[in-house]
Every structure is written in structure tokens, then in C-alpha cells.
Design an enzyme around this catalytic site. Structure first.
Site, PDB file in Angstrom:
ATOM      1  N   PHE A 113       7.176   3.976   4.045  1.00 16.49           N
ATOM      2  CA  PHE A 113       5.844   3.552   3.940  1.00 16.49           C
ATOM      3  C   PHE A 113       5.442   2.896   5.155  1.00 16.49           C
ATOM      4  CE2 PHE A 113       2.358   1.179   2.130  1.00 16.49           C
ATOM      5  CZ  PHE A 113       1.683   2.239   1.390  1.00 16.49           C
ATOM      6  N   ASP A 182      14.247  -0.055   0.239  1.00 19.27           N
ATOM      7  CA  ASP A 182      12.955  -0.601  -0.427  1.00 19.27           C
ATOM      8  C   ASP A 182      12.724   0.550  -1.599  1.00 19.27           C
ATOM      9  OD1 ASP A 182      10.409  -0.601  -1.333  1.00 19.27           O
ATOM     10  OD2 ASP A 182       9.494  -0.646   0.741  1.00 19.27           O
ATOM     11  N   TYR A 207       4.197  -3.492  -9.384  1.00 16.09           N
ATOM     12  CA  TYR A 207       2.838  -2.919 -10.018  1.00 16.09           C
ATOM     13  C   TYR A 207       2.978  -1.479 -10.232  1.00 16.09           C
ATOM     14  CZ  TYR A 207       2.164  -2.531  -4.918  1.00 16.09           C
ATOM     15  OH  TYR A 207       2.358  -2.431  -3.533  1.00 16.09           O
ATOM     16  N   LYS A 208       3.984  -0.765  -9.837  1.00 15.34           N
ATOM     17  CA  LYS A 208       4.094   0.725 -10.059  1.00 15.34           C
ATOM     18  C   LYS A 208       4.658   1.064 -11.293  1.00 15.34           C
ATOM     19  CE  LYS A 208       4.218   1.335  -4.961  1.00 15.34           C
ATOM     20  NZ  LYS A 208       2.977   1.836  -4.489  1.00 15.34           N
ATOM     21  N   ARG A 354      -0.849  14.167  -5.182  1.00 16.11           N
ATOM     22  CA  ARG A 354       0.526  13.324  -5.470  1.00 16.11           C
ATOM     23  C   ARG A 354       0.239  12.979  -7.171  1.00 16.11           C
ATOM     24  NH1 ARG A 354       2.634   7.497  -3.405  1.00 16.11           N
ATOM     25  NH2 ARG A 354       0.826   7.000  -4.554  1.00 16.11           N
TER      26      ARG A 354
END
Length: 395
Positions: A113, A182, A207-208, A354
Site C-alpha cells: 500500500f 502489514d 475498519y476493514k 475490486r
């Protein structure tokens, strides 16, 4: 056997919406609203500042961290919550570099990321280190004897490609380096085993797939062998051994507690704690099997009905996380048309559609609706309406 029908009922899923974007923001657990309301009504409003002790706000980062530990293959007392993921990346990476004096190379990949790379680039510039970035498939060959830290995101945010954590960690250790992972697209999505992989540091957001809500705090894990030796550059008040002694000099707390920085976000941690209730009784092996079932069905359906898109994820489910992406020259417009039709995924530049599959609340009905809607939009070229080409600030 995990009852995924029961876990689905634990979420508020808006009527008429097929939600396949939990890899960006998980939906709201039904219990979170009431839990936060009680915290604000019974604790903040009535206890005021005494809530730090009476309501246990101060120890929230440890208690919630222990709940996440089970989901990532870590032990009790090894995970602590707080701050943002970028801050936790900075802490873990700076601590890992300090544990390898004389070595100044950080290795990452172009599938990481960008925010992680930004943090690494800034830290490298500040301490005189070097950040090397290679293609994901070139990571193993690029691990050399001058390496200090291997820093990777386990699951690629665009393609869903999953690194072999255990193999790459072993290769890094063989070269005398440490491994930092990560887990932003792993925790709550795949069967993570940090202890089994013998990783050194790990970070992740909540939060995912963990459904903690927008801006929910990040977590950090330190292997016990490093916990009392790690010295992150970012030394905060809450990471001090005795914060309320108000010493002018920093003295690190024991273990992973030293990785605390600022005041805990109590309201956000309360929502996250409620979200983690859903995981009680969930088997990670069942979760992984369900994830593969959903993603395989989606790939088969899209490839059978949507010849205008190309698979952008590994075909082998063992090399994939819990997300699937396809490419289309007008990917942004296609995704906006999908969202308007009630199927929410997201777009990643330059041309990626996605879709995230969260077994706690996604089922095969979601897969069928998404495939049928995408096929119709592509067949009718609904996406070609001018309104779907107007880019919003968040894609």
C-alpha cells in the site's frame, strides 16, 4: 462449524444493497450502535474523567488487543491498540531497524500500500537508510545479506495476491534480517498465524474485515523475543513505564505496552469491541474455506458472463486473500454504475474493479446478484452515462 447465517444477522446491511467492499470499510455491527450509546450515556456523561479508571478506558488498548490476538495467531498480552496504521508502521519499522544496527536496507514491493512506502521512505531519509522496492514476485530473490527489514503487506490491496508469510520470513531470518507484516487486508479475512510464521512485527487496521468503523484504531504486535528490546523512535506518553509520574525522560513500558503513543480513542475502541463480539465462536479455518468458496464462485460467474473484463487476481485461491479484482479500460465508470445499481465494490487506479468477500456477512446470493448486475451493466453499456465518469474525491 461456524454459523455464517447467524454472523450475517449481526450486521446492519441496507436493504437492496449487495456489499462487496468490506475490504475497504466493513458494515456496522448491529451491537455497535447501542454499545457506543451506552458508553456515552452511562460512562462519559455520568463518570466524566473518572471513567478512565471506573469504566476501564485506560486498559482498553490491551483488552481489545487480546481479542484481536486470537484472530492473527498471537498470544495474550502481545497486541496493543491505538493511533493510525501509518503510525504503527512507523513504530514497528523504526524499532526493527534499531534491532539490526549496521544494516540500513528496507525491502518492500510495488504491491504494498503506498502509505506504507511513504512512511518507509520518510523514515529511511531521516535515519540514513535505503528503501528498495521490487515487484511482488521478485521479493524472495531480492532478500540479501545487507537487508535489515523485510516490510510487506501480506495481501496486495489491488490484486489480492497473498505472500507466503512463513517462507519469506524464514528467508529474511536466514539473511539476518527481521520481517514486518502489514495485515490490513488479512486480519479477519484469512487464517493468519504470526507465531507459526515466526514473524517479528505486525501491524493492521480494524475498519476493514474487523468492522470497527471509519477511522477505527490500528493494532501492533511484537514478537515476545523483541518486546522488551524494541525501541521505536516515536515515544509517546502512554508508552511510558509510568505515565502519571510525569518524568521528563522517557522510560519504556514493559513489552508491547511501549508501543502505545497517544490517548486511546475510547469511543472508537468501544465500537470495535462490540464488532469483535461477532467473532466469538468463529473458526478461522471455516472462515478461510468460506472465503475461497465465495471468491471462486464469483470468478467463475464473471468469467462466464462478462467477457469484457480480465481477471487481475491470482487464479489459485491459495495465493489469494479474500478479494478479487478484474480489469476494464473504463473501470471507474463501470464501478460507479454498479454502485448505482446496488452492488458496492470499489475502484483502484488505473483500471481495477475490486470486490471484497467477507464471510461473516457475504453469501452466495451476494455473489449471484453481483455477477448478474455486472453482466447487465457491461452488456447494456450502462456505464457509458456521463454521470458515471465524474470522479469523486474518494474512489
Amino acid at each position: 462449524m461456524t454459523d455464517f447465517a447467524a454472523t450475517r444477522r449481526a450486521f446492519h446491511l441496507p436493504k437492496g444493497v449487495t456489499y462487496l467492499d468490506g475490504n475497504s470499510l466493513g458494515p456496522m455491527p448491529v451491537a455497535a450502535r447501542d454499545r457506543v450509546a451506552r458508553m456515552m450515556g452511562d460512562e462519559w456523561s455520568e463518570m466524566l474523567i473518572t471513567g478512565w479508571n471506573k469504566a476501564g478506558w485506560y486498559v482498553q488498548p490491551r483488552k481489545v488487543g487480546d481479542r484481536i490476538a486470537r484472530l492473527i495467531g498471537a498470544g495474550a498480552g502481545e497486541v496493543v491498540m491505538g493511533d493510525t496504521l501509518s503510525i504503527k508502521v512507523f513504530q514497528a519499522l523504526s524499532a526493527a531497524l534499531a534491532l539490526r544496527p549496521g544494516r540500513r536496507v528496507i525491502l518492500s514491493d510495488s504491491g504494498n500500500f503506498p502509505s506504507d512506502l511513504y512512511v518507509a521512505e520518510g523514515l529511511a531519509r531521516a535515519v540514513g537508510a535505503e528503501l528498495r522496492v521490487v515487484a511482488p514476485e521478485e521479493v524472495e530473490a531480492a532478500i540479501a545479506d545487507d537487508l535489515a527489514v523485510l516490510m510487506l503487506t501480506e495481501v496486495d490491496y489491488r490484486t489480492g495476491r497473498r505472500h507466503d508469510m512463513a517462507a519469506l520470513t524464514a528467508k529474511a531470518h536466514g539473511a539476518g534480517a527481521l520481517a514486518l507484516w502489514d495485515l490490513a487486508h488479512s486480519a479477519g479475512a484469512v487464517d493468519v498465524d504470526l507465531t507459526g510464521a515466526d514473524a517479528d512485527f505486525a501491524v493492521g487496521c480494524t475498519y476493514k474485515y474487523l468492522n470497527g468503523g471509519p477511522g477505527a484504531p490500528a493494532f501492533i504486535w511484537t514478537h515476545p523475543r523483541h518486546a522488551d528490546a524494541a525501541q521505536p523512535i516515536l515515544q509517546g506518553w502512554m508508552g511510558h513505564d509510568a505515565p502519571f509520574a510525569f518524568d521528563l525522560g522517557y522510560r519504556p513500558a514493559a513489552g508491547v505496552e511501549r508501543m502505545r503513543v497517544g490517548t486511546p480513542p475510547v469511543i472508537a475502541l468501544t465500537a470495535l469491541d462490540a464488532a469483535l463480539d461477532v467473532w466469538d465462536g468463529v473458526s478461522l479455518s471455516d472462515l478461510r474455506a468460506r472465503s475461497i468458496e465465495l471468491s471462486e464462485a464469483f470468478i467463475a460467474g464473471v468469467e462466464a458472463q462478462c467477457p469484457d473484463v480480465a481477471l487481475n487476481s491470482p487464479r489459485d485461491p491459495g495465493r489469494r486473500g479474500s478479494q478479487v479484482s478484474f480489469r476494464h479500460p473504463q473501470g471507474y465508470a463501470v464501478m460507479q454504475a454498479l454502485i448505482a445499481a446496488g452492488v458496492i465494490g470499489d475502484f483502484r487506479a488505473p483500471d481495477v474493479l475490486r470486490f471484497g468477500f467477507a464471510p461473516l456477512y457475504n453469501d452466495l446470493g451476494d455473489v449471484d446478484r453481483a455477477v448478474e448486475t455486472l453482466a447487465r451493466i457491461l452488456r447494456d453499456e450502462t456505464w457509458n452515462d456521463e454521470k458515471f465518469h465524474q470522479k469523486a474525491a474518494v474512489t
